[in-house]
Design a protein around this motif. Structure first.
Motif: not given
Length: 81
Positions: A12-26
Motif C-alpha cells: 500500500s505504501v508503494a501505491i499510495n505513498s503521499s495519500k492519507t493513511a490514518i487520521v487522528f483528530g485534526e
C-alpha cells in the motif's frame, strides 16, 4: 498462502505513498510518514537483539505511534500483545 499484514501495508505504501493513511483528530499521517515511523520502531527492536518471533508487549493510548508500533513490531519479525 495468506499474506502478512505488514507486507500488505508495504504494498500500500508503494501505491499510495503521499495519500492519507490514518487520521487522528485534526492530524493525518501519509503512508510514507507512517511507514517511516514504523521502520524506526522496527530498527530499534532489531538493534535491541530480541530473538526472532518474540512477543512484544505494547501499551499505549490510541495514537499514530500505536499504529506505527504495531506495524513496526511485525516488520521486525515479532508478534505484539
Amino acid at each position: 498462502m495468506i499474506p502478512n499484514i505488514h507486507k500488505l501495508f508495504i504494498d500500500s505504501v508503494a501505491i499510495n505513498s503521499s495519500k492519507t493513511a490514518i487520521v487522528f483528530g485534526e492530524e493525518t499521517y501519509t503512508y510514507d510518514q507512517l511507514n517511516n515511523r514504523a521502520n524506526e520502531i522496527a530498527n530499534h527492536l532489531i538493534s535491541s537483539n530480541y530473538p526472532k518471533n518474540s512477543v512484544i508487549g505494547i501499551s499505549i493510548a490510541r495514537s499514530f505511534d500505536l499504529i506505527a508500533g504495531l506495524i513496526g513490531i511485525l516488520k521486525a519479525g515479532h508478534t505484539y500483545l
